[in-house]
Enzyme design. Structure first.
Site, short mmCIF file in Angstrom:
data_model
loop_
_atom_site.label_atom_id
_atom_site.label_comp_id
_atom_site.label_asym_id
_atom_site.label_seq_id
_atom_site.Cartn_x
_atom_site.Cartn_y
_atom_site.Cartn_z
N LYS A 45 0.64 -0.99 -0.21
CA LYS A 45 -0.09 -0.08 -0.02
C LYS A 45 0.82 1.17 0.08
O LYS A 45 0.51 2.23 -0.31
CB LYS A 45 -0.72 -0.02 1.08
N GLY A 46 2.18 1.13 0.26
CA GLY A 46 2.89 2.29 0.61
C GLY A 46 3.16 3.28 -0.82
O GLY A 46 3.24 4.37 -0.62
N GLU A 101 7.50 1.92 -6.50
CA GLU A 101 7.69 1.45 -4.97
C GLU A 101 7.75 2.66 -4.15
O GLU A 101 8.21 3.63 -4.46
CB GLU A 101 8.66 0.52 -5.04
N ASP A 105 14.82 -0.67 0.70
CA ASP A 105 15.70 -0.95 1.87
C ASP A 105 16.54 -2.10 1.63
O ASP A 105 17.68 -1.79 1.01
CB ASP A 105 14.56 -1.32 2.91
N LYS A 133 17.31 3.69 0.39
CA LYS A 133 18.30 3.55 1.48
C LYS A 133 19.43 2.68 1.04
O LYS A 133 19.51 1.52 1.37
CB LYS A 133 17.67 2.97 2.81
N PHE A 154 14.58 5.04 9.96
CA PHE A 154 13.00 4.23 9.58
C PHE A 154 12.12 5.64 9.36
O PHE A 154 12.04 6.45 10.29
CB PHE A 154 12.36 3.70 10.70
N VAL A 155 11.40 5.78 8.24
CA VAL A 155 10.69 6.90 7.91
C VAL A 155 9.10 6.42 7.80
O VAL A 155 8.67 5.50 7.48
CB VAL A 155 11.08 7.39 6.66
N ASP A 161 4.30 3.53 6.21
CA ASP A 161 3.49 3.22 7.67
C ASP A 161 4.55 2.86 9.09
O ASP A 161 5.61 2.43 8.50
CB ASP A 161 2.49 2.17 7.35
N ARG A 167 0.04 6.59 7.13
CA ARG A 167 0.21 6.65 5.77
C ARG A 167 -0.65 7.78 5.05
O ARG A 167 -0.03 8.07 4.09
CB ARG A 167 -0.62 5.44 5.07
P1 IMP Z 1 12.91 -4.24 1.28
O1 IMP Z 1 12.23 -5.40 0.87
O2 IMP Z 1 13.77 -4.44 2.70
O3 IMP Z 1 13.59 -3.43 0.28
O4 IMP Z 1 11.84 -3.37 1.94
C1 IMP Z 1 10.91 -2.87 1.10
C2 IMP Z 1 9.44 -2.58 1.78
O5 IMP Z 1 9.89 -2.36 3.28
C3 IMP Z 1 9.02 -1.09 1.47
O6 IMP Z 1 8.10 -1.55 0.42
C4 IMP Z 1 8.48 -0.67 2.75
O7 IMP Z 1 7.09 -1.28 2.76
C5 IMP Z 1 9.18 -1.33 3.64
N1 IMP Z 1 10.07 -0.49 4.34
C6 IMP Z 1 11.36 -0.41 4.25
N2 IMP Z 1 11.97 0.85 5.04
C7 IMP Z 1 10.82 1.48 5.63
C8 IMP Z 1 10.78 2.81 6.29
O8 IMP Z 1 11.84 3.28 6.70
N3 IMP Z 1 9.60 3.01 6.60
C9 IMP Z 1 8.14 2.28 6.35
N4 IMP Z 1 8.29 1.07 5.54
C10 IMP Z 1 9.84 0.81 5.26
MG MG Z 2 5.69 -1.10 4.71
#
Ligand code: IMP
Ligand code: MG
Length: 182
Positions: A45-46, A101, A105, A133, A154-155, A161, A167
């Protein structure tokens, strides 16, 4: 009542900065695809506010579809597990696809998604992320379009969220580690 974290948190990116940068990225995408049709795949949903603001600034024949993926639970670190909760409605074979997206992260989610969608024979596939990041990366993945590179914090807000809340906020805030949910 729970305290509203957005009232005490530091603003990392303001509403005006978001608008300005999204316009720039939209112009770049419009220019790169030169009148071709593009399917924008939003990752729920982000992505919601970013997706909505971005697609309204793009001057191309575009279509929309969405996927829902689970990567995080209620916590703030990646589980490394990716599960498809909602798949695309239609085939992407022969189409120009841009995955939209909220944030990259560890890269686990997008690395999985890019591989999975690439196997469906699109004409092209690119990644457009609001935030990145890079210092947190565990797998090798680089976005084609990125609005802001941010530090390892963390944002939340503007689609992102904290345990499914905040959100709807217009700015992006930094969550104080003392306020992390259990
Ligand atoms: P990844 O698979 O670790 O790259 O994470 C991606 C998903 O983690 C994103 O689509 C977000 O939903 C969530 N996420 C990663 N970092 C943050 C953050 O700082 N705040 C909120 N959601 C995050
Ligand atoms: Mg999330």
């Amino acid at each position: 009542m729970k305290k509203d974290l957005s009232k005490v948190a530091k603003v990392l990116i303001s509403e005006d900065e978001l608008k300005q940068k999204i316009k720039e990225i939209a112009a770049q995408i419009t220019n790169d695809y030169n009148g071709e049709e593009v399917l924008f795949v939003g990752i729920l949903k982000g992505c919601i506010h970013f997706y909505s603001d971005l697609t309204r600034e793009i001057d191309l024949p575009l279509t929309m579809d969405f996927m829902s993926i689970s990567s995080y639970g209620a916590g703030t670190t990646s589980s490394g597990e990716v599960k498809v909760l909602k798949d695309l409605d239609k085939s992407i074979c022969g189409k120009n696809v841009i995955i939209v997206e909220d944030i990259i992260d560890s890269g686990n989610t997008l690395s999985y998604l890019k591989r999975s969608l690439s196997s469906r024979q699109p004409k092209s596939i690119k990644i457009c992320t609001l935030l990145d990041k890079p210092s947190r990366r565990k797998v090798d993945i680089t976005p084609d379009y990125c609005c802001f590179e941010i530090p390892d914090e963390f944002v939340f807000g503007y689609g992102l969220d904290v345990d499914q809340q905040y959100r709807g906020k217009k700015n992006i805030y930094i969550l104080d580690p003392e306020d992390y949910p259990e």
